[in-house]
Design an enzyme around this catalytic site. Structure first.
Site, mmCIF file in Angstrom:
data_model
loop_
_atom_site.group_PDB
_atom_site.id
_atom_site.type_symbol
_atom_site.label_atom_id
_atom_site.label_comp_id
_atom_site.label_asym_id
_atom_site.label_seq_id
_atom_site.Cartn_x
_atom_site.Cartn_y
_atom_site.Cartn_z
ATOM 1 C CE LYS B 79 8.170 -0.334 -2.186
ATOM 2 N NZ LYS B 79 8.712 -1.608 -1.645
ATOM 3 C CB SER B 154 8.770 -1.089 2.237
ATOM 4 O OG SER B 154 9.137 -1.794 1.081
ATOM 5 C CB SER B 178 8.864 -4.882 0.842
ATOM 6 O OG SER B 178 9.587 -4.385 1.940
#
Lengths: 97, 491
Positions: B79, B154, B178
């Site tokens: 990420k 996210s 997330s």
């Protein structure tokens, strides 16, 4: 909407948040924040008297280590991402006359 | 056999056995990235050259017998809020669009020591604020199962990359769901560890008391191995916990006999999609058939988690994001009059709408006159939420429910109404407030073919219970181990 955010409040929040908002953005922000606070006000249904505010889930204490430099003297790396630099330092607009 | 259909651990075994080289695996993932990225947009940065170079290095280590980890040579995606030395780390924000960290996050270093090959950095909601990956400054990511839908967020880029075979596993971060919610939407397994288990050093902070890094993969076994690899005590993270029970692989036993699992009635009320409900209850039946004791109960406090979260997370975000001032790194506006104007203008131009919204809310609830009424009230609510979980875990080993109230929404529908988007995190958010570990496991599809996730929640430090139950479910006929969008094991 129960929470009406005034122009003064949004002005003040802008100062705290260090954000510059256009007139249009200010209106949106006032509406959004009012709605969010209405929603957050649900928490007032809860009786929290006598409940200690919980910052950490675990009993966390200060974590100490020996006062020894481990990542010192790394000026070149620290400046690598600076938008502007001068003489081995971060360059900022003049702050004192 | 298509290499891309292998789970991370299965690929690691084949690499070790000499059946597949690290370069072959890396090239296969890079080919898939080239094929799928024009549509999916899972990545912000793909480091093709670095990955291939690293692949050869790791192969050499393996050949010499120097890389024992099950993950040695397995390509991974990270990420884009995890700092990687010399590789762009943007948090999907304009304000960090040119930021190349000079150090690497501890969790990533742990993976590198295990022989990981980093393919690139994945798209996310800007600063992890959002539930759809649509607040990214670099465009939305698409759901690999249906490109008209969002991947969730996210960590949407990480989950989409795992689901589509653009990598073999990924790391995400979870502040309010997330990792778990996009894992549910993308039909992959995502685990949020107990707070403090994985070092946050080098994770660009959103809500520091809630943030935790965790694995995203196509099997429970993968998640157990990845977690065992990234979990470490780190004095550079003052909230890091020195755990002695990190042998998560030992929990990979198909045995839930006698395990007590509670199903909160308050997770199955209004707002839950019927198809999601049916899939999750069917999964509970599977665990019951395998010997678990399933019981309904009232958890309580459920509706208060979201308002408490938005106060606490926004407050912490407003403080954490004050570091972006156009001086030390990141975006600086072109024209300004004086220092303060430079700060304000750089931030206003650099941050997106959702980030500004949360910074302002956070600044407000921390301001004098409102601090007690909002911030302290939220922290007291957090204590009550923790108490509710404590009561539940005095009776149950695990809590079982849906990960999200629906399957992935269509692109474009969530951003128009932020409050409604926030409500989609109702089952995941309280877990972060209480610091608990939880996992999302794929448990079926809705009538449109979109994945449904079951969430299992355990008490602090009880990841092994999560892994055991999730693994047992995955071994059943309904289990979806290794399932990939466009793969051969779909049906």
């Amino acid at each position: 909407m129960a929470n009406i955010i005034s122009d003064e409040t949004i002005e003040y929040v802008g100062i705290l948040a260090k954000l510059e908002l256009s007139e249009e953005e200010k209106e949106t922000a006032k509406r959004d924040m009012g709605r969010m606070l209405d929603y957050i006000d649900q928490l007032n249904e809860l009786d929290t008297s006598g409940i200690e505010p919980m910052s950490h889930v675990f009993p966390v204490n200060n974590v100490f280590r020996e006062d020894v430099v481990t990542q010192g003297d790394d000026r070149e790396n620290m400046l690598r991402n600076a938008p502007e630099q001068k003489d081995g330092a971060f360059k900022v607009p003049k702050t004192v006359e | 056999m298509d290499i891309l259909d292998l789970t991370a651990v299965d690929l690691g075994r084949k690499i070790k056995a000499g059946e597949i080289t690290v370069r072959e695996a890396t090239e296969a993932a890079l080919r898939q990235i080239k094929r799928r990225e024009p549509v999916l947009n899972s990545y912000v940065t793909v480091d093709e050259e670095g990955a291939l170079k690293r692949a050869d290095q790791v192969q050499e280590q393996i050949d010499k017998g120097e890389a024992a980890s099950p993950l040695a040579g397995v390509p991974v995606a990270l990420k884009d809020n995890l700092c990687t030395e010399g590789i762009l780390t943007t948090c999907s924000s304009k304000i960090l669009a040119n930021f190349k960290p000079t150090y690497t996050a501890e969790a990533v270093i742990n993976l590198q020591k295990a022989g990981a090959v980093v393919l690139g950095k994945t798209n996310m909601d800007e600063f992890a604020m959002g539930s759809t990956t649509e607040t990214s400054a670099f465009g939305a990511t698409k759901n690999p199962w249906n490109e008209d839908h969002v991947p969730g967020g996210s960590s949407g880029g990480s989950c989409s990359a795992v689901a589509s075979g653009e990598c073999f596993y990924a790391l995400g971060s979870d502040t309010g769901g997330s990792i778990r919610q996009p894992s549910s939407f993308c039909g992959v397994v995502g685990l949020k560890p107990t707070y403090g288990t994985v070092s946050r050093y080098g994770l660009i902070a959103y809500g520091s008391s809630l943030d935790q890094i965790g694995p995203i993969a196509r099997s429970v076994e993968d998640c157990a191995v990845i977690l065992e690899t990234i979990a470490s005590y780190d004095f550079k993270d003052s909230t890091s916990v020195a755990r002695k029970d990190k042998d998560f692989l030992s929990a990979l036993a198909d045995d839930v006999k006698g395990m007590k699992i509670g199903i909160p009635r308050d997770y199955f009320g209004e707002g839950l999609d019927k198809e999601v409900r049916d899939c999750v209850l069917k999964a509970a039946e599977v665990l019951k058939d395998r010997g678990a004791v399933i019981e309904e109960f009232d958890l309580g406090m459920v509706k208060y988690a979201i308002p408490a979260y938005y106060v606490i997370a926004s407050a912490e975000a407003s403080s954490n994001l004050s570091r972006f001032d156009g001086v030390k790194y990141g975006y600086r506006t072109k024209e300004y009059e004086g220092l303060h104007h430079m700060y304000k203008k750089s931030r206003s131009e650099g941050f997106g709408e959702e980030v500004k919204r949360r910074i302002m809310l956070g600044s407000f609830v921390l301001s004098s006159g409102y601090y007690d009424a909002y911030y302290l009230k939220a922290l007291r609510t957090k204590a009550l939420i923790k108490n509710a979980f404590d009561r539940a875990f005095s009776r149950y080993d695990l809590i079982l429910g849906p990960t999200a109230p629906s399957t992935a929404p269509k692109l474009g529908v969530s951003l128009s109404d932020p409050l409604k988007m926030y409500l989609g995190d109702i089952y995941t958010i309280s877990v972060n407030l209480a610091g608990l570990p939880a996992i999302s496991v794929p448990c079926g599809q809705d009538s449109r073919g979109l994945p449904v996730g079951m969430q299992l929640i355990a008490d602090c430090f009880q990841e092994k219970k999560l892994i055991r139950a999730a693994y047992a479910y995955e071994q059943s006929d309904d289990g979806q181990r290794g399932r990939r969008a466009g793969g051969q094991r779909n049906e």
